[in-house]
Design a protein around this motif. Structure first.
Motif, PDB file in Angstrom:
ATOM      1  N   ASP B   3       0.840  -1.179   0.000  1.00  0.00           N
ATOM      2  CA  ASP B   3       0.000   0.000   0.000  1.00  0.00           C
ATOM      3  C   ASP B   3       0.877   1.229   0.000  1.00  0.00           C
ATOM      4  O   ASP B   3       1.956   1.239   0.599  1.00  0.00           O
ATOM      5  CB  ASP B   3      -0.915  -0.012   1.227  1.00  0.00           C
ATOM      6  CG  ASP B   3      -2.087   0.941   1.067  1.00  0.00           C
ATOM      7  OD1 ASP B   3      -2.730   1.262   2.081  1.00  0.00           O
ATOM      8  OD2 ASP B   3      -2.361   1.367  -0.067  1.00  0.00           O
ATOM      9  N   VAL B   4       0.406   2.256  -0.685  1.00  0.00           N
ATOM     10  CA  VAL B   4       1.105   3.531  -0.731  1.00  0.00           C
ATOM     11  C   VAL B   4       0.089   4.614  -0.389  1.00  0.00           C
ATOM     12  O   VAL B   4      -0.981   4.667  -1.005  1.00  0.00           O
ATOM     13  CB  VAL B   4       1.704   3.782  -2.134  1.00  0.00           C
ATOM     14  CG1 VAL B   4       2.365   5.145  -2.197  1.00  0.00           C
ATOM     15  CG2 VAL B   4       2.700   2.694  -2.492  1.00  0.00           C
ATOM     16  N   TYR B  35       5.796  10.164  -9.924  1.00  0.00           N
ATOM     17  CA  TYR B  35       5.258  10.402 -11.251  1.00  0.00           C
ATOM     18  C   TYR B  35       4.428  11.684 -11.216  1.00  0.00           C
ATOM     19  O   TYR B  35       3.814  12.023 -10.208  1.00  0.00           O
ATOM     20  CB  TYR B  35       4.343   9.262 -11.696  1.00  0.00           C
ATOM     21  CG  TYR B  35       5.064   8.048 -12.211  1.00  0.00           C
ATOM     22  CD1 TYR B  35       5.544   7.072 -11.339  1.00  0.00           C
ATOM     23  CD2 TYR B  35       5.266   7.866 -13.582  1.00  0.00           C
ATOM     24  CE1 TYR B  35       6.198   5.955 -11.817  1.00  0.00           C
ATOM     25  CE2 TYR B  35       5.918   6.754 -14.064  1.00  0.00           C
ATOM     26  CZ  TYR B  35       6.387   5.802 -13.181  1.00  0.00           C
ATOM     27  OH  TYR B  35       7.043   4.692 -13.653  1.00  0.00           O
ATOM     28  N   LEU B  43       1.189   9.513 -17.470  1.00  0.00           N
ATOM     29  CA  LEU B  43       2.025   9.525 -16.277  1.00  0.00           C
ATOM     30  C   LEU B  43       3.477   9.725 -16.695  1.00  0.00           C
ATOM     31  O   LEU B  43       4.021   8.931 -17.450  1.00  0.00           O
ATOM     32  CB  LEU B  43       1.879   8.209 -15.517  1.00  0.00           C
ATOM     33  CG  LEU B  43       0.489   7.946 -14.953  1.00  0.00           C
ATOM     34  CD1 LEU B  43       0.346   6.495 -14.540  1.00  0.00           C
ATOM     35  CD2 LEU B  43       0.221   8.853 -13.770  1.00  0.00           C
ATOM     36  N   LEU B  45       7.357   9.966 -15.506  1.00  0.00           N
ATOM     37  CA  LEU B  45       8.276   9.712 -14.400  1.00  0.00           C
ATOM     38  C   LEU B  45       9.130  10.946 -14.149  1.00  0.00           C
ATOM     39  O   LEU B  45       9.841  11.418 -15.029  1.00  0.00           O
ATOM     40  CB  LEU B  45       9.177   8.521 -14.715  1.00  0.00           C
ATOM     41  CG  LEU B  45      10.193   8.170 -13.629  1.00  0.00           C
ATOM     42  CD1 LEU B  45       9.494   7.695 -12.364  1.00  0.00           C
ATOM     43  CD2 LEU B  45      11.164   7.098 -14.118  1.00  0.00           C
ATOM     44  N   PHE B  88       2.143  11.392  -8.131  1.00  0.00           N
ATOM     45  CA  PHE B  88       1.932  10.043  -7.623  1.00  0.00           C
ATOM     46  C   PHE B  88       3.221   9.496  -7.042  1.00  0.00           C
ATOM     47  O   PHE B  88       4.260   9.482  -7.700  1.00  0.00           O
ATOM     48  CB  PHE B  88       1.472   9.107  -8.737  1.00  0.00           C
ATOM     49  CG  PHE B  88       0.099   9.391  -9.257  1.00  0.00           C
ATOM     50  CD1 PHE B  88      -0.070  10.221 -10.347  1.00  0.00           C
ATOM     51  CD2 PHE B  88      -1.014   8.843  -8.654  1.00  0.00           C
ATOM     52  CE1 PHE B  88      -1.344  10.491 -10.830  1.00  0.00           C
ATOM     53  CE2 PHE B  88      -2.283   9.102  -9.128  1.00  0.00           C
ATOM     54  CZ  PHE B  88      -2.449   9.946 -10.225  1.00  0.00           C
ATOM     55  N   ASP B  94      11.090  -4.538  -8.185  1.00  0.00           N
ATOM     56  CA  ASP B  94      12.115  -4.615  -9.212  1.00  0.00           C
ATOM     57  C   ASP B  94      11.660  -3.747 -10.369  1.00  0.00           C
ATOM     58  O   ASP B  94      10.479  -3.417 -10.486  1.00  0.00           O
ATOM     59  CB  ASP B  94      12.305  -6.073  -9.649  1.00  0.00           C
ATOM     60  CG  ASP B  94      13.680  -6.313 -10.240  1.00  0.00           C
ATOM     61  OD1 ASP B  94      14.034  -7.480 -10.457  1.00  0.00           O
ATOM     62  OD2 ASP B  94      14.413  -5.322 -10.488  1.00  0.00           O
ATOM     63  N   ARG B  95      12.589  -3.387 -11.233  1.00  0.00           N
ATOM     64  CA  ARG B  95      12.250  -2.426 -12.280  1.00  0.00           C
ATOM     65  C   ARG B  95      11.249  -3.002 -13.283  1.00  0.00           C
ATOM     66  O   ARG B  95      10.539  -2.267 -13.917  1.00  0.00           O
ATOM     67  CB  ARG B  95      13.496  -1.955 -13.017  1.00  0.00           C
ATOM     68  CG  ARG B  95      14.421  -1.089 -12.212  1.00  0.00           C
ATOM     69  CD  ARG B  95      13.728   0.087 -11.605  1.00  0.00           C
ATOM     70  NE  ARG B  95      13.281   1.072 -12.560  1.00  0.00           N
ATOM     71  CZ  ARG B  95      14.041   2.019 -13.093  1.00  0.00           C
ATOM     72  NH1 ARG B  95      15.318   2.071 -12.829  1.00  0.00           N
ATOM     73  NH2 ARG B  95      13.519   2.915 -13.915  1.00  0.00           N
ATOM     74  N   ASP B  96      11.237  -4.291 -13.446  1.00  0.00           N
ATOM     75  CA  ASP B  96      10.280  -4.880 -14.381  1.00  0.00           C
ATOM     76  C   ASP B  96       9.006  -5.317 -13.691  1.00  0.00           C
ATOM     77  O   ASP B  96       8.122  -5.877 -14.322  1.00  0.00           O
ATOM     78  CB  ASP B  96      10.909  -6.092 -15.077  1.00  0.00           C
ATOM     79  CG  ASP B  96      12.115  -5.700 -15.888  1.00  0.00           C
ATOM     80  OD1 ASP B  96      13.015  -6.535 -16.034  1.00  0.00           O
ATOM     81  OD2 ASP B  96      12.171  -4.563 -16.362  1.00  0.00           O
ATOM     82  N   ASP B  97       8.953  -5.119 -12.398  1.00  0.00           N
ATOM     83  CA  ASP B  97       7.780  -5.539 -11.639  1.00  0.00           C
ATOM     84  C   ASP B  97       6.650  -4.525 -11.751  1.00  0.00           C
ATOM     85  O   ASP B  97       6.862  -3.381 -12.143  1.00  0.00           O
ATOM     86  CB  ASP B  97       8.146  -5.693 -10.165  1.00  0.00           C
ATOM     87  CG  ASP B  97       8.559  -7.117  -9.841  1.00  0.00           C
ATOM     88  OD1 ASP B  97       9.031  -7.346  -8.716  1.00  0.00           O
ATOM     89  OD2 ASP B  97       8.422  -7.986 -10.713  1.00  0.00           O
ATOM     90  N   LYS B  98       5.478  -4.960 -11.359  1.00  0.00           N
ATOM     91  CA  LYS B  98       4.356  -4.047 -11.321  1.00  0.00           C
ATOM     92  C   LYS B  98       4.676  -2.883 -10.392  1.00  0.00           C
ATOM     93  O   LYS B  98       5.426  -3.023  -9.423  1.00  0.00           O
ATOM     94  CB  LYS B  98       3.103  -4.766 -10.834  1.00  0.00           C
ATOM     95  CG  LYS B  98       3.207  -5.239  -9.402  1.00  0.00           C
ATOM     96  CD  LYS B  98       2.025  -6.102  -9.025  1.00  0.00           C
ATOM     97  CE  LYS B  98       2.188  -6.545  -7.569  1.00  0.00           C
ATOM     98  NZ  LYS B  98       1.350  -7.678  -7.249  1.00  0.00           N
ATOM     99  N   ILE B  99       4.087  -1.742 -10.709  1.00  0.00           N
ATOM    100  CA  ILE B  99       4.279  -0.545  -9.906  1.00  0.00           C
ATOM    101  C   ILE B  99       3.025  -0.346  -9.070  1.00  0.00           C
ATOM    102  O   ILE B  99       1.913  -0.421  -9.578  1.00  0.00           O
ATOM    103  CB  ILE B  99       4.529   0.676 -10.819  1.00  0.00           C
ATOM    104  CG1 ILE B  99       5.796   0.445 -11.656  1.00  0.00           C
ATOM    105  CG2 ILE B  99       4.662   1.940  -9.980  1.00  0.00           C
ATOM    106  CD1 ILE B  99       6.004   1.492 -12.734  1.00  0.00           C
ATOM    107  N   PHE B 101       0.911   2.262  -7.007  1.00  0.00           N
ATOM    108  CA  PHE B 101       0.769   3.714  -6.943  1.00  0.00           C
ATOM    109  C   PHE B 101      -0.030   4.137  -5.719  1.00  0.00           C
ATOM    110  O   PHE B 101      -0.916   3.417  -5.264  1.00  0.00           O
ATOM    111  CB  PHE B 101       0.020   4.222  -8.179  1.00  0.00           C
ATOM    112  CG  PHE B 101       0.815   4.200  -9.451  1.00  0.00           C
ATOM    113  CD1 PHE B 101       0.855   3.061 -10.240  1.00  0.00           C
ATOM    114  CD2 PHE B 101       1.510   5.328  -9.871  1.00  0.00           C
ATOM    115  CE1 PHE B 101       1.573   3.030 -11.424  1.00  0.00           C
ATOM    116  CE2 PHE B 101       2.223   5.313 -11.057  1.00  0.00           C
ATOM    117  CZ  PHE B 101       2.258   4.167 -11.830  1.00  0.00           C
ATOM    118  N   GLY B 102       0.248   5.333  -5.259  1.00  0.00           N
ATOM    119  CA  GLY B 102      -0.625   6.001  -4.316  1.00  0.00           C
ATOM    120  C   GLY B 102      -1.773   6.660  -5.072  1.00  0.00           C
ATOM    121  O   GLY B 102      -1.849   6.597  -6.300  1.00  0.00           O
TER     122      GLY B 102
END
Lengths: 118, 111
Positions: B3-4, B35, B43, B45, B88, B94-99, B101-102
């Motif tokens: 959670d964010v 973001y 979005l 970055l 956001f 990891d960089r290829d992982d899902k992001i 967001f808040g």
């Protein structure tokens, strides 16, 4: 500068209809993603796609959703039978594969497709 | 689960500094992002920080990370009208992982 493009920018569809959202990722990228943002809520991960298959999906991405890379350039999200709660902004993103010895670059996002289900 | 959290609104006078705060729950987060989303746009970055860093500065942007408290902040110096947007906070393992967001903080610039 290369960019991720999404079409259409806004789509209105009737409940129960099928809808296809289209994305053209950046040409040398290998990872593709779909996110959605319901109005006033968080941007949520839907699915990631690599090497012509889904690498991860969220609980939102149920059997109504599917993704496809029909050719070398497009990446599509299909919603088979849309519901009112599918109304949201859908973002496509792409990122470059992590090459040996080099940190992967960021995920680039498209401008989004606003889907309105009526 | 992951959670964010971030506050939804911030109003700042033009020329002042803006500080947008964020907290996250996943201690395994490796990458933390900010973001920017302008009206009608996608979005973008702005900046990111690795979890082994405390601070990152990029022109008018300063990111501070308190890993112990799982607190991330974005400071925008000399806030301009063009900084008006939704910001956001996000994280990934990891960089290829899902992001993850808040909800986004809407920054409003007062004249």
């Amino acid at each position: 500068e290369p960019e991720v493009t999404q079409t259409p920018s806004h789509q209105v569809t009737q409940m129960g209809q099928e809808v296809i959202l289209r994305c053209v990722p950046i040409s040398n990228h290998l990872y593709f993603y779909w996110y959605r943002q319901i109005l006033g809520q968080k941007v949520e991960f839907l699915v990631s796609f690599y090497n012509n298959e889904i690498s991860e999906k969220s609980e939102i991405f149920d059997d109504q959703f599917s993704v496809e890379r029909p050719d070398g350039s497009n990446f599509t999200l299909k919603i088979r039978s849309t519901k009112l709660e599918d109304s949201a902004m859908y973002f496509c993103a792409s990122s470059e594969n992590r090459a040996k010895g080099r940190v992967n670059t960021e995920a680039f996002f498209g401008q989004g497709t606003r889907l309105t289900v009526v | 689960g992951e959670d964010v959290e971030q506050s939804l609104f911030l109003s700042v006078r033009e020329g002042d500094s803006s500080v947008i705060n964020c907290t996250y729950t996943d201690s395994s987060s490796t990458y933390l992002y900010w973001y920017k989303q302008e009206p009608g746009a996608g979005l973008q970055l702005l900046t990111y920080i690795f979890s082994n860093m405390d601070m990152k500065q990029d022109q008018r942007l300063t990111v501070l990370l308190n890993k112990k408290d799982k607190h991330l902040s974005l400071r925008i110096a000399d806030t301009q009208t063009g900084d008006s947007a939704i910001y956001f906070c996000a994280e990934s393992i990891d960089r290829d992982d899902k992001i993850i967001f808040g909800k986004g903080t809407r920054l409003h610039i007062l004249p």
